[in-house]
Motif scaffolding. Structure first.
Motif, PDB file in Angstrom:
ATOM      1  N   LEU A  13       0.799  -1.235   0.000  1.00 38.25           N
ATOM      2  CA  LEU A  13       0.000   0.000   0.000  1.00 38.25           C
ATOM      3  C   LEU A  13       0.829   1.282   0.000  1.00 38.25           C
ATOM      4  N   PHE A  14       1.896   1.322   0.815  1.00 32.69           N
ATOM      5  CA  PHE A  14       2.765   2.498   0.842  1.00 32.69           C
ATOM      6  C   PHE A  14       4.214   2.047   0.964  1.00 32.69           C
ATOM      7  N   THR A  74       1.459   2.973  -3.358  1.00 31.18           N
ATOM      8  CA  THR A  74       1.758   2.021  -4.421  1.00 31.18           C
ATOM      9  C   THR A  74       0.711   2.150  -5.530  1.00 31.18           C
ATOM     10  N   LEU A  75       0.929   1.422  -6.620  1.00 32.87           N
ATOM     11  CA  LEU A  75      -0.009   1.455  -7.735  1.00 32.87           C
ATOM     12  C   LEU A  75      -1.389   0.983  -7.283  1.00 32.87           C
ATOM     13  N   ARG A  76      -1.435  -0.028  -6.430  1.00 32.70           N
ATOM     14  CA  ARG A  76      -2.712  -0.539  -5.924  1.00 32.70           C
ATOM     15  C   ARG A  76      -3.450   0.549  -5.131  1.00 32.70           C
ATOM     16  N   LEU A 120      -3.100   3.822  -5.480  1.00 26.48           N
ATOM     17  CA  LEU A 120      -3.560   4.845  -6.420  1.00 26.48           C
ATOM     18  C   LEU A 120      -4.844   4.407  -7.123  1.00 26.48           C
ATOM     19  N   GLU A 121      -4.932   3.114  -7.421  1.00 31.02           N
ATOM     20  CA  GLU A 121      -6.155   2.596  -8.055  1.00 31.02           C
ATOM     21  C   GLU A 121      -7.355   2.692  -7.105  1.00 31.02           C
ATOM     22  N   LEU A 122      -7.089   2.585  -5.806  1.00 32.13           N
ATOM     23  CA  LEU A 122      -8.174   2.608  -4.814  1.00 32.13           C
ATOM     24  C   LEU A 122      -8.608   4.017  -4.427  1.00 32.13           C
ATOM     25  N   THR A 123      -7.779   5.021  -4.693  1.00 27.33           N
ATOM     26  CA  THR A 123      -7.998   6.367  -4.154  1.00 27.33           C
ATOM     27  C   THR A 123      -9.363   6.929  -4.509  1.00 27.33           C
ATOM     28  N   LEU A 124      -9.704   6.973  -5.780  1.00 27.91           N
ATOM     29  CA  LEU A 124     -10.971   7.592  -6.186  1.00 27.91           C
ATOM     30  C   LEU A 124     -12.186   6.776  -5.739  1.00 27.91           C
ATOM     31  N   PRO A 125     -12.240   5.450  -5.985  1.00 32.01           N
ATOM     32  CA  PRO A 125     -13.416   4.702  -5.503  1.00 32.01           C
ATOM     33  C   PRO A 125     -13.554   4.717  -3.984  1.00 32.01           C
TER      34      PRO A 125
END
Length: 301
Positions: free
Chosen positions: A56-57, A67-69, A71-76
């Motif tokens: 995660l970080f 991490t990329l994961r 960043l993918e979770l940030t908006l949702p």
């Protein structure tokens, strides 16, 4: 049934911790934001890493870099928490309560909106306090993203995904000049005169690419900037007695008087969209929704 059991196994408080860590990118600041101890936040992060099977970080200096994961979770994640807050928080804000709002705006924005806003607050909500700061456009966006301010007022051509904008009004550009100091006989502002003349540029932190100059560069044109200064309110007074031209939002040039002349630009320029911006996670906040409705009415008037 299997999905329901999985949801029961998840502590939704972990998502709040993750959201704070994304915003702060710092363990102790996230703990302060959540009113938790630093060990408790560390423990929650460890649970999140096991739950999501991702670090995660990663640490870079004193910061936690997503991490990329993540960043993918940030908006949702932000949108999901916003929906949850909509369900759990009161539907209305009581203007009679004590509350502090932190706002960032240029002096152009404050001169247009703050007088009307303070009149409304003192009459309708005297328990509400404001802290208004000024910063560059990039710094205002960063402060909204980091949660340091509640909202920012200004012109924002591009925004990150987690920040949303509401257009308060649109304006057009106008040019302010002293006709007595232009080449004589002065018979109006032509395109040739516009590009021959020296110009004033208003930028909070030194030289900056404005919408005007980016638009001109796209047409392979440039203007000579003879003065850069950070204050909209001062700029008009510097035109009188000089051959300088100030190109600015028409509303900001209303105080101009004396021998100064306000004219249309001799070439097409983009429309100015003046907006309020806030973090998506805050759009369900009843207090902020109330403040935005007041600002919206002031801008419309």
């Amino acid at each position: 049934m299997h999905q329901t059991n999985n949801l029961r196994a998840i502590d939704l408080n972990l998502l709040v911790v993750l959201d704070a860590l994304i915003a702060e990118q710092h363990l102790s600041r996230a703990a302060e934001r959540l009113n938790m101890s630093q060990p408790a936040v560390s423990h929650a992060l460890a649970r999140l890493r096991r739950l999501l099977d991702d670090p995660l970080f990663t640490r870079e200096g004193g910061r936690l870099m997503p991490t990329l994961r993540t960043l993918e979770l940030t908006l949702p994640l932000s949108e999901a928490l916003s929906q949850i807050r909509t369900v759990l928080t009161p539907a209305a804000f009581d203007p009679a309560s004590r509350h502090l709002f932190r706002i960032a705006a240029s002096d152009f924005g404050t001169s247009l909106l703050l007088p009307g806003m303070m009149q409304r607050l003192r009459q309708k909500a005297p328990g509400i306090d404001l802290v208004v700061t000024q910063a560059s456009r990039e710094a205002m966006v960063a402060a909204v993203t980091d949660g340091d301010i509640d909202l920012a007022l200004g012109v924002f051509p591009s925004l990150p995904a987690q920040v949303e904008a509401e257009t308060l009004f649109e304006d057009s550009y106008a040019c302010l000049l002293d006709p007595a100091c232009q080449p004589q006989p002065f018979d109006g502002l032509t395109e040739a005169l516009y590009f021959d003349a020296p110009h004033i540029l208003v930028a909070v932190h030194g030289e900056a690419a404005t919408e005007i100059d980016m638009h001109l560069r796209a047409s392979r044109k440039t203007r000579r900037i003879a003065l850069v200064l950070p204050h909209w309110s001062v700029a008009p007074s510097l035109v009188e007695g000089t051959d300088l031209i100030l190109t600015a939002a028409r509303r900001s040039l209303k105080p101009a008087g004396g021998r100064l002349l306000t004219v249309l630009p001799p070439l097409p320029l983009p429309v100015i969209s003046f907006s309020a911006i806030l973090h998506r996670r805050r759009r369900a906040d009843p207090a902020l929704r109330w403040l935005l409705s007041e600002i919206r009415e002031i801008a419309a008037g």
